[in-house]
Design a protein around this motif. Sequence first.
Motif, PDB file in Angstrom:
ATOM      1  N   TYR A  59      59.629  40.364  41.490  1.00 40.19           N
ATOM      2  CA  TYR A  59      59.603  41.525  41.937  1.00 40.19           C
ATOM      3  C   TYR A  59      60.868  42.218  42.516  1.00 40.19           C
ATOM      4  O   TYR A  59      61.813  41.465  43.165  1.00 40.19           O
ATOM      5  CB  TYR A  59      58.304  41.371  43.204  1.00 40.19           C
ATOM      6  N   GLN A  93      55.789  50.030  42.497  1.00 40.92           N
ATOM      7  CA  GLN A  93      56.035  48.459  42.239  1.00 40.92           C
ATOM      8  C   GLN A  93      57.065  48.288  41.146  1.00 40.92           C
ATOM      9  O   GLN A  93      57.031  49.290  40.315  1.00 40.92           O
ATOM     10  CB  GLN A  93      54.645  47.783  41.924  1.00 40.92           C
ATOM     11  N   LYS A  95      58.484  45.042  38.546  1.00 45.60           N
ATOM     12  CA  LYS A  95      58.557  43.771  38.144  1.00 45.60           C
ATOM     13  C   LYS A  95      59.034  43.307  36.905  1.00 45.60           C
ATOM     14  O   LYS A  95      59.160  44.190  36.138  1.00 45.60           O
ATOM     15  CB  LYS A  95      56.834  43.057  38.615  1.00 45.60           C
ATOM     16  N   HIS A 110      42.524  42.703  32.512  1.00 50.31           N
ATOM     17  CA  HIS A 110      42.486  43.439  33.631  1.00 50.31           C
ATOM     18  C   HIS A 110      42.891  44.854  33.761  1.00 50.31           C
ATOM     19  O   HIS A 110      43.309  45.413  32.610  1.00 50.31           O
ATOM     20  CB  HIS A 110      43.479  42.832  34.805  1.00 50.31           C
ATOM     21  N   ASP A 112      45.057  47.559  36.372  1.00 49.26           N
ATOM     22  CA  ASP A 112      45.882  47.477  37.521  1.00 49.26           C
ATOM     23  C   ASP A 112      45.467  48.295  38.458  1.00 49.26           C
ATOM     24  O   ASP A 112      45.572  47.691  39.933  1.00 49.26           O
ATOM     25  CB  ASP A 112      47.434  48.245  37.247  1.00 49.26           C
ATOM     26  N   ALA A 115      43.397  46.241  41.040  1.00 49.44           N
ATOM     27  CA  ALA A 115      44.077  45.441  42.059  1.00 49.44           C
ATOM     28  C   ALA A 115      44.535  46.312  43.103  1.00 49.44           C
ATOM     29  O   ALA A 115      44.651  45.756  44.504  1.00 49.44           O
ATOM     30  CB  ALA A 115      45.347  44.777  41.547  1.00 49.44           C
ATOM     31  N   TRP A 116      45.331  47.347  43.001  1.00 48.84           N
ATOM     32  CA  TRP A 116      45.749  48.214  43.866  1.00 48.84           C
ATOM     33  C   TRP A 116      44.728  48.871  44.817  1.00 48.84           C
ATOM     34  O   TRP A 116      45.181  49.156  45.895  1.00 48.84           O
ATOM     35  CB  TRP A 116      46.752  49.336  43.364  1.00 48.84           C
ATOM     36  N   HIS A 170      51.435  37.608  44.936  1.00 47.12           N
ATOM     37  CA  HIS A 170      50.958  38.810  44.265  1.00 47.12           C
ATOM     38  C   HIS A 170      49.268  38.675  43.814  1.00 47.12           C
ATOM     39  O   HIS A 170      48.873  37.566  43.993  1.00 47.12           O
ATOM     40  CB  HIS A 170      51.820  39.364  43.301  1.00 47.12           C
ATOM     41  N   VAL A 171      48.798  39.871  43.446  1.00 41.65           N
ATOM     42  CA  VAL A 171      47.620  39.698  42.862  1.00 41.65           C
ATOM     43  C   VAL A 171      47.876  39.194  41.323  1.00 41.65           C
ATOM     44  O   VAL A 171      48.174  40.160  40.643  1.00 41.65           O
ATOM     45  CB  VAL A 171      46.509  40.986  43.088  1.00 41.65           C
ATOM     46  N   PRO A 173      46.623  39.073  37.706  1.00 43.16           N
ATOM     47  CA  PRO A 173      45.250  39.534  37.122  1.00 43.16           C
ATOM     48  C   PRO A 173      44.287  38.468  36.822  1.00 43.16           C
ATOM     49  O   PRO A 173      43.029  38.739  36.866  1.00 43.16           O
ATOM     50  CB  PRO A 173      45.802  39.736  35.832  1.00 43.16           C
ATOM     51  N   ILE A 176      41.337  39.363  39.209  1.00 42.90           N
ATOM     52  CA  ILE A 176      40.536  40.304  39.064  1.00 42.90           C
ATOM     53  C   ILE A 176      40.138  40.436  37.583  1.00 42.90           C
ATOM     54  O   ILE A 176      39.732  41.591  37.047  1.00 42.90           O
ATOM     55  CB  ILE A 176      41.347  41.656  39.269  1.00 42.90           C
ATOM     56  N   ARG A 242      50.785  44.987  52.156  1.00 39.93           N
ATOM     57  CA  ARG A 242      51.352  43.687  51.671  1.00 39.93           C
ATOM     58  C   ARG A 242      52.975  43.689  51.583  1.00 39.93           C
ATOM     59  O   ARG A 242      53.379  44.597  51.983  1.00 39.93           O
ATOM     60  CB  ARG A 242      50.970  43.858  50.047  1.00 39.93           C
ATOM     61  N   VAL A 246      56.291  43.600  47.069  1.00 42.52           N
ATOM     62  CA  VAL A 246      55.242  43.825  45.753  1.00 42.52           C
ATOM     63  C   VAL A 246      54.750  45.162  46.055  1.00 42.52           C
ATOM     64  O   VAL A 246      54.269  45.691  44.989  1.00 42.52           O
ATOM     65  CB  VAL A 246      54.001  42.833  46.116  1.00 42.52           C
TER      66      VAL A 246
HETATM   67  N1  HL5 Z   1      50.659  41.653  40.259  1.00 44.43           N
HETATM   68  C1  HL5 Z   1      50.209  43.064  40.637  1.00 44.43           C
HETATM   69  C2  HL5 Z   1      50.264  43.190  42.296  1.00 44.43           C
HETATM   70  O1  HL5 Z   1      50.177  44.378  42.456  1.00 44.43           O
HETATM   71  C3  HL5 Z   1      48.634  43.638  40.165  1.00 44.43           C
HETATM   72  C4  HL5 Z   1      48.654  43.089  38.797  1.00 44.43           C
HETATM   73  O2  HL5 Z   1      49.623  44.024  36.490  1.00 44.43           O
HETATM   74  C5  HL5 Z   1      49.558  44.340  37.914  1.00 44.43           C
HETATM   75  C6  HL5 Z   1      47.150  43.317  38.229  1.00 44.43           C
HETATM   76  O3  HL5 Z   1      50.240  42.451  42.940  1.00 44.43           O
END
Ligand code: HL5
Length: 269
Positions: A59, A93, A95, A110, A112, A115-116, A170-171, A173, A176, A242, A246
């Motif tokens: 990231y 973000q 990455k 998933h 995105d 998650a956000w 991180h989240v 996928p 979720i 967070r 990220v």
């Molecule tokens: N890894 C990201 C995050 O914000 C979320 C994913 O592809 C994006 C779902 O933590």
Amino acid sequence: MQLSQEQVRQFRTQGFLILDQLFSAEETEALQEAFRRDALVPGEQRVLESDGGEVRAVYASHVRQPEFAGLIRSPRVLDPVRQLLGGEAYIYQFKINAKPPFSGAGWSWHQDFAAWQMADGLEQPKLVNVGVFLDEVNEFNGPVIFCPGSHRDGLVKKTPAGGPAASEQHVDPEDIALTPADMTGLVDRHGLVSAKGAAGTVVLFDPEIVHGSAPNMAPYPRRLLIVTYNDVTNVPHPAVPRPEYVVGRDTAPLRTTDQEILPVMEVMA
Ligand code: HL5
Ligand code: SIN
Ligand code: MN
């Protein structure tokens, strides 16, 4: 640089748009080299595969490496992003998903924005993802697969899967992930398309489009850089913020640069 009306229409209806070889071979090599350097930097921003071996994702490389700082401000990227958002943008973000040869695991189906919304209290899906292929992407090295048009159905799932998180950093996928039952209906309605192309190709995609990818079965990597731009009027309101690696904190409108990826060569006297 602006997208044509046809390209905008495609992005709005399909939820993604491919810009073939937007970056040259020389630029892509410079980005690869910058990633090789950045993947060696220890820290929380570096996520390993679940067996603890290889790098799964890194990231916020744009704050450490000048090539990526140039890339995020490139008019070739930032102009179309602002056109699609209809406003000013900042980096939500950044990455790079490394998917190394043979060992790069897949990414579950998933959306995105799910998650956000859950992790960051983000209110609106006013974001644009920009995927930059650092390698050729083909059917062997785990292309991103999109469910075209699925972004127009809104969020399928609004709560996490439950159970222990796949990653603390991180989240993932996985946390979720859409279920086989969700995916069966979506694929019946919309089908599937994979995003493939030469290194230097760019794919713009909607934060609500359903997507995922399979493991890398090939003897070469599939390094995919994803920059997520957010509309400056859509700042998140997290219960607990967070880490900055990220979710970007600098919400000032990003300006384009003419110093893009490659260093400007000094003219020899
Ligand atoms: N890894 C990201 C995050 O914000 C979320 C994913 O592809 C994006 C779902 O933590
Ligand atoms: C993601 O959605 O961030 C992962 C997609 C991929 O790298 O294949
Ligand atoms: Mn994603």
